[in-house]
Design a protein around this motif. Sequence first.
Motif, PDB file in Angstrom:
ATOM      1  N   GLY A 102      40.734  36.904  37.615  1.00  0.00           N
ATOM      2  CA  GLY A 102      41.361  35.847  38.394  1.00  0.00           C
ATOM      3  C   GLY A 102      41.809  36.280  39.767  1.00  0.00           C
ATOM      4  N   SER A 103      41.593  37.534  40.109  1.00  0.00           N
ATOM      5  CA  SER A 103      42.021  38.030  41.415  1.00  0.00           C
ATOM      6  C   SER A 103      41.330  37.258  42.539  1.00  0.00           C
ATOM      7  CB  SER A 103      41.686  39.516  41.548  1.00  0.00           C
ATOM      8  OG  SER A 103      41.887  39.957  42.881  1.00  0.00           O
ATOM      9  N   PRO A 104      42.072  36.889  43.583  1.00  0.00           N
ATOM     10  CA  PRO A 104      41.453  36.175  44.710  1.00  0.00           C
ATOM     11  C   PRO A 104      40.797  37.109  45.709  1.00  0.00           C
ATOM     12  CG  PRO A 104      43.783  36.435  45.118  1.00  0.00           C
ATOM     13  CD  PRO A 104      43.532  37.026  43.755  1.00  0.00           C
ATOM     14  N   GLN A 105      40.898  38.420  45.494  1.00  0.00           N
ATOM     15  CA  GLN A 105      40.381  39.383  46.457  1.00  0.00           C
ATOM     16  C   GLN A 105      38.918  39.705  46.164  1.00  0.00           C
ATOM     17  OE1 GLN A 105      42.309  39.953  48.917  1.00  0.00           O
ATOM     18  NE2 GLN A 105      44.238  39.247  48.037  1.00  0.00           N
ATOM     19  N   ILE A 106      38.070  39.502  47.175  1.00  0.00           N
ATOM     20  CA  ILE A 106      36.647  39.820  47.080  1.00  0.00           C
ATOM     21  C   ILE A 106      36.346  40.934  48.068  1.00  0.00           C
ATOM     22  CG2 ILE A 106      34.306  38.957  47.490  1.00  0.00           C
ATOM     23  CD1 ILE A 106      35.269  36.245  46.552  1.00  0.00           C
ATOM     24  N   TYR A 107      35.596  41.920  47.602  1.00  0.00           N
ATOM     25  CA  TYR A 107      35.222  43.054  48.445  1.00  0.00           C
ATOM     26  C   TYR A 107      33.726  42.998  48.746  1.00  0.00           C
ATOM     27  CZ  TYR A 107      39.784  44.983  47.283  1.00  0.00           C
ATOM     28  OH  TYR A 107      41.127  45.172  47.131  1.00  0.00           O
TER      29      TYR A 107
END
Length: 359
Positions: A102-107
């Motif tokens: 569910g993390s909103p961080q995309i790498y």
Amino acid sequence: MGKYLVLFLLLMGLVGCEPTEPVAPTVSVLTEAKTDDADQAFEKVTPDRQLIFPDDHGEHPTFKTEWWYLTANLTDDNGNEYGLQWTQFRIATSKSDNPGWGSPQIYMAHAVITTENSNQSAERFARGGIGQAGMTNSPYRIWLDNWVWEAEGDNPFPGKLHFADEAMAAELNITNQGELILHGDDGYSQKHPAEPRASYYYSAPFLSVDGKLTLNGESFKVSGTAWYDREWSSSMLANDQQGWDWFSIRLDDGSALMAAQIRAKDNKAYTFGSRSWPNGKVIPLKNGEIYLTPLSYSTTSGKTLPMKWRVDIPSQEIRLSVGVLRKEQWLPFTFPYWEGPISVTGSHQGRGFMELTGY
């Protein structure tokens, strides 16, 4: 291809409303995300914030975008030249701090090795929160899969960078021979003449590099200089801005030059930059002090791009002619752009990198 399409759609969702005319993806993701929920608004870049180290070497997840960026001009034992680029981007889909999937961080990470006759490039994606990509401050480590920059302490230097992908690999030792350089007003780097568009931006332009490159199964010992950029923001570009032309150059007098312009729809570019020295001396170059003039264009990958430039900075008695090592450097990433090694002649000699976006 499915996961790349999903990530692309997520990234495009950051833009907010549909644009009224085509906008380059690289530019779209750096404009302000629109939201009616004040609690989900990303943190703003303001001129009253002081950068603090080593804390600001780390992540800034309450801002929409940031990147860690290394470009290197390398030479092997036979005098052959190489350009190397490694970048890791963090892009947030919201301000929430949900764990796991569910993390909103995309790498997103890019790696490129360039010679006079060839280019090898690769792109990777990962979602934060599942261990596939991320960043730790102590010890300093940033990674996506097996692409890793790591150091023993809480500072990126001295550090080691290694990545491998199909026909290319790099193992580099990186040391810093100078002070960190804060661009703009102590790290507050304005990007528009009227609107409050800005980033926090600092560099380490005085890096020494040695190590090994591998191309198509053949390895080479290399050494040279490198430039490290760190930048983060939530609304770097305005809707009337179309892209930028950016130059980082190590000059033969020992100084470093960063010169850039952000092009606008009315054809009035906003210019900014700096000239710096290893002892920490820095001269900010404000809008109107830098003149970047295209001298000739070439068509590559269906794009007509300025490949030869003149860089004039009268206040610094700098007048440079810029040439590229290889013209065919349009990188076909999800957010495409041109990036490659350059050399300069004129009032000074030097080598560096050029980046062109929004074309």
